[in-house]
Design a protein around this motif. Structure first.
Motif, PDB file in Angstrom:
ATOM      1  N   SER A  24       9.125  70.104  13.326  1.00 21.46           N
ATOM      2  CA  SER A  24       9.937  71.303  13.541  1.00 21.46           C
ATOM      3  C   SER A  24      11.113  71.354  12.581  1.00 21.46           C
ATOM      4  CB  SER A  24      10.445  71.345  14.992  1.00 21.46           C
ATOM      5  OG  SER A  24       9.378  71.542  15.896  1.00 21.46           O
ATOM      6  N   PHE A  25      11.581  70.154  12.149  1.00 18.43           N
ATOM      7  CA  PHE A  25      12.702  70.055  11.224  1.00 18.43           C
ATOM      8  C   PHE A  25      12.331  69.135  10.065  1.00 18.43           C
ATOM      9  CE2 PHE A  25      14.282  70.896  15.480  1.00 18.43           C
ATOM     10  CZ  PHE A  25      15.029  72.042  15.275  1.00 18.43           C
ATOM     11  N   SER A  26      13.045  69.287   8.958  1.00 19.55           N
ATOM     12  CA  SER A  26      12.744  68.507   7.749  1.00 19.55           C
ATOM     13  C   SER A  26      12.607  67.030   8.089  1.00 19.55           C
ATOM     14  CB  SER A  26      13.859  68.708   6.725  1.00 19.55           C
ATOM     15  OG  SER A  26      13.895  70.048   6.279  1.00 19.55           O
ATOM     16  N   PHE A  27      11.517  66.439   7.596  1.00 22.61           N
ATOM     17  CA  PHE A  27      11.214  65.051   7.957  1.00 22.61           C
ATOM     18  C   PHE A  27      10.260  64.481   6.915  1.00 22.61           C
ATOM     19  CE2 PHE A  27       9.023  61.635  10.237  1.00 22.61           C
ATOM     20  CZ  PHE A  27      10.072  61.013  10.898  1.00 22.61           C
ATOM     21  N   LEU A  41      20.348  68.215  17.467  1.00 25.14           N
ATOM     22  CA  LEU A  41      18.909  67.918  17.421  1.00 25.14           C
ATOM     23  C   LEU A  41      18.477  67.807  15.965  1.00 25.14           C
ATOM     24  CD1 LEU A  41      16.053  67.648  18.618  1.00 25.14           C
ATOM     25  CD2 LEU A  41      15.956  70.162  18.711  1.00 25.14           C
ATOM     26  N   ARG A  42      18.072  66.620  15.564  1.00 25.22           N
ATOM     27  CA  ARG A  42      17.704  66.381  14.170  1.00 25.22           C
ATOM     28  C   ARG A  42      16.204  66.360  13.933  1.00 25.22           C
ATOM     29  NH1 ARG A  42      15.865  66.392  10.261  1.00 25.22           N
ATOM     30  NH2 ARG A  42      16.243  65.303   8.288  1.00 25.22           N
ATOM     31  N   VAL A  43      15.429  65.872  14.888  1.00 28.71           N
ATOM     32  CA  VAL A  43      13.978  65.729  14.698  1.00 28.71           C
ATOM     33  C   VAL A  43      13.254  66.139  15.976  1.00 28.71           C
ATOM     34  CG1 VAL A  43      12.095  64.043  14.424  1.00 28.71           C
ATOM     35  CG2 VAL A  43      14.119  63.903  12.945  1.00 28.71           C
ATOM     36  N   LEU A  44      12.194  66.909  15.816  1.00 31.24           N
ATOM     37  CA  LEU A  44      11.224  67.139  16.882  1.00 31.24           C
ATOM     38  C   LEU A  44       9.850  67.100  16.233  1.00 31.24           C
ATOM     39  CD1 LEU A  44      10.127  67.806  19.625  1.00 31.24           C
ATOM     40  CD2 LEU A  44      10.804  70.193  19.312  1.00 31.24           C
ATOM     41  N   ASP A  62      21.876  54.174  14.492  1.00 36.15           N
ATOM     42  CA  ASP A  62      22.730  55.313  14.846  1.00 36.15           C
ATOM     43  C   ASP A  62      21.941  56.599  15.083  1.00 36.15           C
ATOM     44  OD1 ASP A  62      25.187  53.967  14.910  1.00 36.15           O
ATOM     45  OD2 ASP A  62      25.366  54.069  12.736  1.00 36.15           O
ATOM     46  N   MET A  63      20.989  56.510  15.988  1.00 31.70           N
ATOM     47  CA  MET A  63      20.217  57.682  16.400  1.00 31.70           C
ATOM     48  C   MET A  63      19.748  57.473  17.840  1.00 31.70           C
ATOM     49  SD  MET A  63      19.403  60.637  15.132  1.00 31.70           S
ATOM     50  CE  MET A  63      19.473  60.406  13.341  1.00 31.70           C
ATOM     51  N   GLU A  64      19.734  58.554  18.608  1.00 32.69           N
ATOM     52  CA  GLU A  64      19.164  58.523  19.962  1.00 32.69           C
ATOM     53  C   GLU A  64      17.736  59.047  19.865  1.00 32.69           C
ATOM     54  OE1 GLU A  64      20.973  57.302  22.683  1.00 32.69           O
ATOM     55  OE2 GLU A  64      22.386  56.775  21.082  1.00 32.69           O
ATOM     56  N   GLN A 118       8.234  63.239  19.594  1.00 31.45           N
ATOM     57  CA  GLN A 118       9.335  62.315  19.329  1.00 31.45           C
ATOM     58  C   GLN A 118      10.539  63.129  18.887  1.00 31.45           C
ATOM     59  OE1 GLN A 118      10.133  58.804  16.274  1.00 31.45           O
ATOM     60  NE2 GLN A 118       9.008  58.106  18.079  1.00 31.45           N
ATOM     61  N   ILE A 119      11.661  62.854  19.523  1.00 32.69           N
ATOM     62  CA  ILE A 119      12.886  63.634  19.360  1.00 32.69           C
ATOM     63  C   ILE A 119      14.003  62.702  18.925  1.00 32.69           C
ATOM     64  CG2 ILE A 119      14.597  65.022  20.623  1.00 32.69           C
ATOM     65  CD1 ILE A 119      12.052  65.509  22.610  1.00 32.69           C
ATOM     66  N   TRP A 120      14.725  63.119  17.887  1.00 36.20           N
ATOM     67  CA  TRP A 120      15.914  62.376  17.459  1.00 36.20           C
ATOM     68  C   TRP A 120      17.131  63.242  17.682  1.00 36.20           C
ATOM     69  CZ3 TRP A 120      14.810  59.874  11.990  1.00 36.20           C
ATOM     70  CH2 TRP A 120      13.666  59.064  12.075  1.00 36.20           C
TER      71      TRP A 120
END
Length: 241
Positions: A24-27, A41-44, A62-64, A118-120
């Motif tokens: 969903s986001f740049s990865f 929300l950085r990653v989905l 340093d990421m949840e 997977q969500i960051w």
């Protein structure tokens, strides 16, 4: 109300043979300057992993990181002493990478594909002690009502998993021709709504399976289910990177 629409077909896609990944986001190898993040929300990632395959040992800091299995069985190992713990679709996994963690994730089945989100989420605190947790959330507890999965350590919600950010992850399953109004915690927050399956109406937008909408600058958003639908809400502070 401010909205951003991410149709399923506009996501980044990578076919690694053993891994089919939708971003969903740049990865990794997919970069879209207009889709770096939605607030904190950085990653989905919407991943499908072949039997017996997976991600070898790799680092995070340093990421949840939140993992939601949808089908199959995930197995997790890390350098905090967790040794091939199974995580199934009735469970959610969280990991605070903090000062640094090494982990591996594999499809724990010999014959069934594994499907997961997977969500960051960018933490509000850096350099925390790494930690791991997981919990069971029954599907019947989200039939027509919001089921809270993850909240901040500062949130009083006792039944949720905890992360180092003022975020809230939740799910709901809606029956055909029903409505639900999601109330945001704060007007400084936004909510990213992933339509896991079904057909929805939000404002003037129709969302089909795996379409998503980001909503901000509002107190609430009303969803109308055109048929049986499953939704994932990711509410986060609308931070600027």
């Amino acid at each position: 109300m401010k909205t951003v629409i991410h149709k399923a077909g506009t996501r980044g896609f990578a076919n690694h043979g053993w891994l089919q990944a939708n971003h969903s986001f740049s990865f990794a190898g997919w970069f879209n300057p207009e889709r770096i993040h939605f607030g904190a929300l950085r990653v989905l990632n919407d991943d499908t992993i072949a039997p017996k395959m997976g991600f070898g040992t790799h680092p995070h800091n340093d990421m949840e990181i939140i993992t939601i299995p949808l089908k199959g069985v995930l197995k997790h190992r890390d350098n905090m002493g967790d040794e091939w713990i199974p995580v199934v679709p009735s469970e959610v996994q969280v990991m605070s990478a903090g000062t640094g963690v090494q982990h591996s994730e594999i499809n724990g089945s010999n014959d069934e594909y594994l499907s997961l989100f997977q969500i960051w989420i960018i933490p509000e605190k850096q350099g925390v002690s790494p930690r791991y947790d997981q919990k069971t959330f029954k599907a019947e507890d989200r039939q027509g009502k919001l089921q809270t999965l993850v909240t901040s350590f500062d949130d009083e919600h006792a039944e949720s998993l905890k992360i180092h950010q003022d975020a809230k992850l939740s799910r709901i399953d809606l029956a055909e021709d029903t409505e639900f109004t999601y109330e945001l915690k704060s007007e400084s927050h936004g909510v990213y709504i992933m339509n896991i399956a079904g057909n929805l109406q939000i404002e003037d937008h129709t969302l089909e399976s795996r379409d998503a909408i980001g909503v901000s600058e509002t107190k609430r958003v009303t969803i109308k289910a055109k048929n049986d639908s499953q939704l994932l809400f990711i509410e986060v502070p609308m931070i600027v990177l």
